[in-house]
Design a protein around this motif. Structure first.
Motif, short mmCIF file in Angstrom:
data_model
loop_
_atom_site.label_atom_id
_atom_site.label_comp_id
_atom_site.label_asym_id
_atom_site.label_seq_id
_atom_site.Cartn_x
_atom_site.Cartn_y
_atom_site.Cartn_z
N PHE A 68 0.82 -1.20 0.00
CA PHE A 68 0.00 0.00 0.00
C PHE A 68 0.86 1.26 0.00
O PHE A 68 0.61 2.19 -0.77
CB PHE A 68 -0.97 0.04 1.18
CG PHE A 68 -1.82 1.29 1.17
CD1 PHE A 68 -2.93 1.40 0.35
CD2 PHE A 68 -1.49 2.39 1.96
CE1 PHE A 68 -3.69 2.56 0.31
CE2 PHE A 68 -2.24 3.56 1.93
CZ PHE A 68 -3.34 3.64 1.10
N LEU A 69 1.87 1.31 0.85
CA LEU A 69 2.71 2.51 0.91
C LEU A 69 3.46 2.73 -0.39
O LEU A 69 3.59 3.87 -0.86
CB LEU A 69 3.68 2.45 2.09
CG LEU A 69 3.07 2.57 3.48
CD1 LEU A 69 4.15 2.60 4.54
CD2 LEU A 69 2.19 3.79 3.60
N GLN A 70 3.95 1.66 -1.00
CA GLN A 70 4.66 1.79 -2.29
C GLN A 70 3.73 2.40 -3.33
O GLN A 70 4.11 3.33 -4.05
CB GLN A 70 5.17 0.43 -2.76
CG GLN A 70 6.25 -0.18 -1.92
CD GLN A 70 7.60 0.49 -2.07
OE1 GLN A 70 8.41 0.43 -1.16
NE2 GLN A 70 7.88 1.13 -3.17
N VAL A 71 2.50 1.89 -3.41
CA VAL A 71 1.52 2.43 -4.36
C VAL A 71 1.18 3.87 -4.00
O VAL A 71 1.12 4.75 -4.88
CB VAL A 71 0.25 1.55 -4.38
CG1 VAL A 71 -0.88 2.22 -5.16
CG2 VAL A 71 0.56 0.18 -4.98
N ALA A 72 0.98 4.12 -2.72
CA ALA A 72 0.62 5.47 -2.27
C ALA A 72 1.71 6.48 -2.64
O ALA A 72 1.41 7.60 -3.08
CB ALA A 72 0.35 5.47 -0.77
N TRP A 73 2.96 6.12 -2.45
CA TRP A 73 4.04 7.04 -2.81
C TRP A 73 4.08 7.29 -4.32
O TRP A 73 4.31 8.41 -4.75
CB TRP A 73 5.39 6.51 -2.32
CG TRP A 73 5.54 6.54 -0.83
CD1 TRP A 73 5.03 7.46 0.04
CD2 TRP A 73 6.25 5.60 -0.03
NE1 TRP A 73 5.39 7.16 1.33
CE2 TRP A 73 6.15 6.01 1.32
CE3 TRP A 73 6.98 4.45 -0.31
CZ2 TRP A 73 6.73 5.32 2.37
CZ3 TRP A 73 7.57 3.77 0.74
CH2 TRP A 73 7.44 4.20 2.07
N ASP A 74 3.83 6.24 -5.10
CA ASP A 74 3.77 6.43 -6.55
C ASP A 74 2.63 7.37 -6.93
O ASP A 74 2.77 8.20 -7.83
CB ASP A 74 3.60 5.08 -7.26
CG ASP A 74 4.86 4.22 -7.21
OD1 ASP A 74 5.95 4.75 -6.90
OD2 ASP A 74 4.74 2.99 -7.46
N VAL A 75 1.49 7.22 -6.27
CA VAL A 75 0.33 8.07 -6.54
C VAL A 75 0.66 9.53 -6.26
O VAL A 75 0.29 10.42 -7.04
CB VAL A 75 -0.89 7.62 -5.70
CG1 VAL A 75 -1.97 8.69 -5.65
CG2 VAL A 75 -1.45 6.32 -6.25
N LEU A 76 1.38 9.80 -5.18
CA LEU A 76 1.72 11.20 -4.86
C LEU A 76 2.49 11.85 -6.00
O LEU A 76 2.33 13.06 -6.24
CB LEU A 76 2.55 11.26 -3.58
CG LEU A 76 1.78 11.20 -2.28
CD1 LEU A 76 2.74 11.18 -1.10
CD2 LEU A 76 0.82 12.37 -2.16
N ARG A 77 3.28 11.08 -6.69
CA ARG A 77 4.07 11.66 -7.79
C ARG A 77 3.21 12.03 -8.99
O ARG A 77 3.68 12.69 -9.91
CB ARG A 77 5.19 10.70 -8.20
CG ARG A 77 6.18 10.49 -7.03
CD ARG A 77 7.48 9.95 -7.47
NE ARG A 77 8.30 11.06 -7.98
CZ ARG A 77 9.48 10.90 -8.53
NH1 ARG A 77 10.02 9.71 -8.64
NH2 ARG A 77 10.16 11.95 -8.97
N THR A 78 1.94 11.63 -8.99
CA THR A 78 1.03 11.97 -10.09
C THR A 78 0.16 13.19 -9.77
O THR A 78 -0.55 13.67 -10.65
CB THR A 78 0.11 10.79 -10.44
OG1 THR A 78 -0.82 10.56 -9.36
CG2 THR A 78 0.90 9.53 -10.72
N VAL A 79 0.21 13.68 -8.54
CA VAL A 79 -0.59 14.85 -8.16
C VAL A 79 0.14 16.09 -8.66
O VAL A 79 1.26 16.38 -8.24
CB VAL A 79 -0.79 14.92 -6.63
CG1 VAL A 79 -1.57 16.18 -6.25
CG2 VAL A 79 -1.49 13.67 -6.11
N PRO A 80 -0.48 16.81 -9.61
CA PRO A 80 0.20 17.97 -10.19
C PRO A 80 0.37 19.12 -9.20
O PRO A 80 -0.44 19.28 -8.28
CB PRO A 80 -0.71 18.40 -11.34
CG PRO A 80 -1.85 17.47 -11.37
CD PRO A 80 -1.80 16.58 -10.18
N PRO A 81 1.41 19.92 -9.39
CA PRO A 81 1.59 21.11 -8.55
C PRO A 81 0.36 22.00 -8.61
O PRO A 81 -0.26 22.15 -9.66
CB PRO A 81 2.79 21.82 -9.17
CG PRO A 81 3.42 20.86 -10.10
CD PRO A 81 2.40 19.82 -10.45
N GLY A 82 -0.01 22.55 -7.48
CA GLY A 82 -1.17 23.43 -7.42
C GLY A 82 -2.49 22.68 -7.34
O GLY A 82 -3.55 23.30 -7.36
#
Length: 169
Positions: A87-101
């Motif tokens: 779950f944490l591995q996936v969650a960290w990958d997901v954070l990298r897809t959240v655009p700035p702003g």
């Protein structure tokens, strides 16, 4: 880790930012001037036995400087290595897809990470994130829109969100 592991600190308008990397891959980073704050968050199996200081870390330092100067996507291509459960591995990958702003709530974050009821686990993913900035946990807010916690301080989180919401960059 068998490759040399390096660290460097960059002065930014938000404060000192230190990164630890090996082979151009970030193991840990954050708004601190000391590696002690970072070593403790690196997974024990990834924790280097020896760190070599550098004045800069090539592409990693370049991305840090460019981000703080306004190129908010400069951090996107820098590889990151963290280790934990699925779950944490996936969650960290997901954070990298959240655009700035584009801040999201912990509820949205849990849903995007594949488990809509795992709101506390999503918050834990932010708290256990070793690679701040490159894995932008500062983009996650409470349901009511308040900032919530941040390893490097709520004031830094506020400054990062303000930096990313600027329309003149």
């Amino acid at each position: 880790m068998s490759s040399p592991t390096y660290y460097a600190t960059v002065d930014t308008h938000i404060g000192p930012f230190t990164a630890i990397e090996t082979d151009g891959t970030v193991l840990a980073s954050g708004w601190t001037g000391t590696i002690d704050d970072l070593m403790e968050v690196i997974h024990p199996t990834l924790r280097p036995a020896e760190l070599v200081p550098r004045t800069e870390l090539g592409d990693v330092t370049k991305a840090i400087v460019q981000y703080h100067e306004g190129d908010l996507t400069a951090i996107d291509t820098i590889p990151v290595l963290q280790k934990s459960g699925v779950f944490l591995q996936v969650a960290w990958d997901v954070l990298r897809t959240v655009p700035p702003g584009s801040a999201i709530t912990y509820t949205e974050y849990a849903r995007l990470a594949g488990n809509p009821v795992a709101i506390r686990a999503a918050a834990s993913a932010c708290a256990r994130n070793a690679a701040a900035l490159f894995v932008p946990c500062h983009r996650v807010l409470r349901q009511d829109g308040t900032l919530g916690g941040f390893r490097w301080g709520v004031q830094i989180k506020r400054l990062l969100l303000k930096h990313e919401s600027r329309t003149d960059v």
